[in-house]
Design a protein around this motif. Structure first.
Motif, short mmCIF file in Angstrom:
data_model
loop_
_atom_site.label_atom_id
_atom_site.label_comp_id
_atom_site.label_asym_id
_atom_site.label_seq_id
_atom_site.Cartn_x
_atom_site.Cartn_y
_atom_site.Cartn_z
N TRP A 121 0.92 -0.77 0.04
CA TRP A 121 -0.05 -0.17 0.36
C TRP A 121 0.56 0.98 0.27
O TRP A 121 0.74 2.43 -0.70
N ALA B 241 2.44 1.54 -3.66
CA ALA B 241 1.53 2.16 -4.12
C ALA B 241 0.84 3.76 -4.08
O ALA B 241 1.20 3.72 -5.55
N TRP C 94 -8.01 -11.82 -3.01
CA TRP C 94 -7.42 -12.04 -2.27
C TRP C 94 -7.25 -12.93 -1.12
O TRP C 94 -6.38 -14.31 -0.90
N ALA D 24 -3.07 -15.00 -8.22
CA ALA D 24 -1.88 -14.27 -7.38
C ALA D 24 -1.53 -13.01 -8.08
O ALA D 24 -1.45 -11.75 -7.67
N HIS E 189 -2.68 -9.37 -7.04
CA HIS E 189 -1.78 -8.33 -7.07
C HIS E 189 -1.88 -7.18 -8.08
O HIS E 189 -1.58 -5.95 -7.79
N PHE F 286 -4.65 -4.66 -6.49
CA PHE F 286 -4.70 -3.92 -5.54
C PHE F 286 -3.86 -2.96 -5.71
O PHE F 286 -3.36 -1.58 -5.60
N TRP F 287 -3.43 -2.76 -7.19
CA TRP F 287 -1.68 -1.83 -7.77
C TRP F 287 -2.76 -1.04 -7.88
O TRP F 287 -2.91 -0.04 -7.32
N LEU G 130 -5.43 -0.35 -7.26
CA LEU G 130 -7.10 0.26 -6.35
C LEU G 130 -5.93 1.76 -5.52
O LEU G 130 -6.41 2.94 -4.85
N ALA G 131 -4.50 1.12 -4.83
CA ALA G 131 -3.64 2.26 -4.79
C ALA G 131 -3.35 2.63 -5.04
O ALA G 131 -3.12 4.23 -4.59
N SER G 132 -3.58 2.58 -6.73
CA SER G 132 -2.47 4.33 -7.62
C SER G 132 -3.69 4.93 -7.98
O SER G 132 -4.24 5.64 -9.24
#
Lengths: 153, 153
Positions: A148, A151, B88, B140, B144, B147-148, B150-152
Motif C-alpha cells: 500500500w 503504490a 485475495w 495471485a 496483485h 491491489f496496484w 486500487l492503490a494508484s
C-alpha cells in the motif's frame, strides 16, 4: 509517502516485526521439541521457513530500532520495494509451510486417527502449526501495508 | 486509473480469468477421477477451494465479456475494491488448499513410500496439485494487479 500504523521506522512497525519473530521462534521451538518431526518433510520445511521468517523479521526489527534512534526516514521507494518483495516471499513461504504441515496434522489426527493409536505428539504439532499461522497472519499484514505504501507514492 | 495488462474489462483480463477457470477445473477433474481421494480431508478441501475459484473467476470472466461488449469501464474504486478482496481471499484459499494437498502427496510418495506399496493413484494427485499451484499463481497475479490498481487511484 503516508504515515501508516506498522510502516517501517515506526514504533508500531517495530512491535509488528518483534511479534513475527516471537511467534516464528515459538513455532520452531515447539516443532523441534516434538518427537519424530524429522520423519515428515513438511515439518522440516516448516522449521526452515519459520527460520527464514525469524531472520527476515529480526533484521527489519534491527533496522527499525536504528531508524527510531537516529530518527531517519526509512520510507524511500527503493527500500519499501525491497520490503514488499521480502515480505511477500516470506509470507507466501510461511503460509505454504503452515498449510502443508496442517494438512499432515489433520490427516493424522482426523482422517487416520493415528494420534490416539501411535502416540505421536500431535498436540505439539498442532500448537506449532497454529503459531505458524499466526506468524503468517502478521507477515501478511506487513506485506499489505508495504504494498500500500509503495503504490501510494 | 491506469490501464494495466490484465485489469478488469480488458481482453488480457478476460484471458487471465479464463486461464484460472481452466486450470482450476482441470485440478478438480483430476482429483475427482483419482480413487480414494475422499479419504483425505485435504483433497476434499482442494476440490472445494478450486470449485470456489472456478465460480469466482467465471463470474469475473462474464463481467469482462459484458464490459468488452458494451465498452464499459469497470475500473471504479468500489468495483476494484471488491475484486481486490475477492481475489485475495480466493488466492489465499487456493494456496492453502494446494499446499495442504502437496504436504500429503509428499508424505505418501516420499516420506512413507506408500505410492509404490499401496497402489494409490499418486500421479493423478500430483498433477491435480500442480494445476492447483498454477491456478494459485494466476490468481495471485490478478490479486496483485487489482491491489496496484486500487492503490494508484
Amino acid at each position: 509517502m503516508k504515515e501508516l500504523v506498522g510502516s517501517p521506522g515506526t514504533k508500531s512497525g517495530l512491535i509488528l516485526r518483534l511479534a513475527q519473530c516471537a511467534f516464528a521462534t515459538a513455532s520452531i521451538a515447539l516443532m523441534v521439541s516434538a518427537a519424530g518431526f524429522s520423519n515428515f518433510t513438511a515439518f522440516c520445511y516448516l522449521i526452515a521457513s519459520m527460520g527464514l521468517q525469524v531472520l527476515w523479521s529480526f533484521g527489519l526489527a534491527c533496522l527499525d530500532v536504528y531508524a527510531l534512534r537516529i530518527k531517519r526516514d526509512l520510507q524511500s521507494p527503493v527500500l519499501v520495494s525491497l520490503f514488499v518483495v521480502g515480505d511477500w516471499v516470506t509470507a507466501t513461504l510461511s503460509l505454504a509451510a503452515a498449510c502443508s504441515s496442517a494438512g499432515i496434522v489433520v490427516l493424522y489426527s482426523h482422517d487416520l486417527g493415528f494420534c490416539k493409536k501411535h502416540y505421536y505428539p500431535c498436540a505439539k504439532y498442532e500448537l506449532s502449526v497454529t503459531f505458524a499461522f499466526i506468524t503468517w497472519f502478521l507477515i501478511a499484514l506487513s506485506s499489505h501495508l508495504m504494498f500500500w505504501l509503495l503504490a501510494s507514492v
